[in-house]
Write an enzyme that holds these catalytic residues in place. Structure first.
Site: not given
Length: 258
Positions: A160, A156, A143
Site C-alpha cells: 500500500k 501489506y 490504506s
C-alpha cells in the site's frame, strides 16, 4: 437528483463486495455507468444488479488483476459495452497476516502482485484510452497502512505504500493530459479483511465481534468504524474535481494524521 457524473463510464476492480461495491454504487448514484470487475462471480452479478436498480447501465467482468491481458480486455469491454471509459477505480486487494520471520516469499509476492502490480497493470491498460481522449480520472484504493506500518502486516503495508507512491508519480506524469490520479486510504472498515484482523488480534476469551468493537473504540478517535459508503463519497469527489491530483486522502475517523 444531482448527477455530476451523468453518462460517464467507470470501471471498479474489486467491485463485487466491501469497499469496491460501496464505490461502484456511489458512482452509479452520481450518474455513472459501471463495469464491475472482480474474481468473485456471485457477488459480482449482485453488485451489477444493484447498479442497474439505481437506473444506470452495468457490465460485469471476471478479471485477475495480476494478468495484463485480462485487464486490457476489461478496458475494451467497458468501451464496447458501455461506450467509453472516464473513471478507473483500482480497489482489488488481498491481505494476509504474518510476521516477517514467518512470511514466505510466495506470501510476499502474492500480496505485492495483487495490490501493487495489479494497480500498475490496470492503470497501464487504461492509459492509452485516457491519453487519447485527454481526460480521465484514476482512483486507487490504498490504506492507512500505506502511510504507517503495522506489525504482522509488513507485506501489506509495503504494497500500500507502493500504491501511494505510484499514485503521486503517475499523477505528475499525466497532469498535462487532463487526467487526475488520486488515492483513497481507508481506515477501519467492516469488511472481510477486517473480520480476519479482528479474529487474529482478539484477546483471550474474546469473540471476533468483541474484538471488532474494541478496535473501533480504542483505535478510532471518533469511536466508530468507517464504511464502504464513506469511501464511495470520496471517490465521487475525486471523480468530479479537476484540480485535485496526486493526493492520498485518509478516511479513518482521525486514526492517523498524515
Amino acid at each position: 437528483m444531482d448527477s455530476p457524473l451523468k453518462d460517464q463510464v467507470a470501471i471498479v476492480t474489486g467491485g463485487a463486495r466491501g469497499i469496491g461495491r460501496g464505490i461502484a454504487l456511489a458512482l452509479a448514484q452520481a450518474g455513472a455507468d459501471v463495469l464491475v470487475a472482480d474474481l468473485l462471480e456471485d457477488p459480482l452479478a449482485a453488485t451489477a444488479e444493484d447498479v442497474r436498480a439505481l437506473g444506470r447501465r452495468a457490465a460485469i467482468c471476471k478479471v485477475d488483476v495480476t494478468q495484463a491481458v485480462q485487464l486490457e480486455g476489461m478496458v475494451r469491454q467497458a468501451i464496447s459495452e458501455l461506450g467509453g471509459l472516464d473513471i478507473l477505480v483500482n480497489c482489488a486487494g488481498v491481505i494476509s497476516i504474518q510476521s516477517v520471520s514467518e512470511l514466505t516469499e510466495r506470501d510476499w509476492d502474492f500480496v505485492m502482485d495483487v495490490n501493487a502490480k495489479g494497480t500498475f497493470l490496470s492503470c497501464k491498460a487504461a492509459l492509452p484510452h485516457l491519453l487519447a481522449q485527454q481526460r480521465g480520472r484514476i482512483i486507487n484504493v490504498a490504506s492507512i497502512a500505506g502511510k504507517e506500518g503495522f506489525p504482522n502486516l509488513s507485506h501489506y503495508s509495503a504494497s500500500k505504500f507502493a500504491v501511494v507512491g505510484f499514485t503521486n508519480a503517475l499523477a505528475k506524469e499525466v497532469a498535462r493530459a487532463g487526467i487526475t490520479v488520486n488515492a483513497i486510504c481507508p481506515g477501519i472498515v467492516r469488511t472481510y479483511m477486517w473480520d480476519r484482523l479482528s479474529d487474529e488480534w482478539k484477546n483471550a476469551g474474546e469473540s471476533v465481534e468483541e474484538s471488532w468493537q474494541r478496535h473501533q473504540l480504542t483505535l478510532i478517535p471518533q469511536g466508530r468504524a468507517q464504511t464502504p459508503e464513506d469511501m464511495g463519497r470520496l471517490a465521487v469527489f475525486f471523480a468530479t474535481m479537476d484540480n485535485v491530483t496526486g493526493q492520498s486522502v485518509n478516511v479513518d475517523g482521525g486514526f492517523t494524521f498524515h
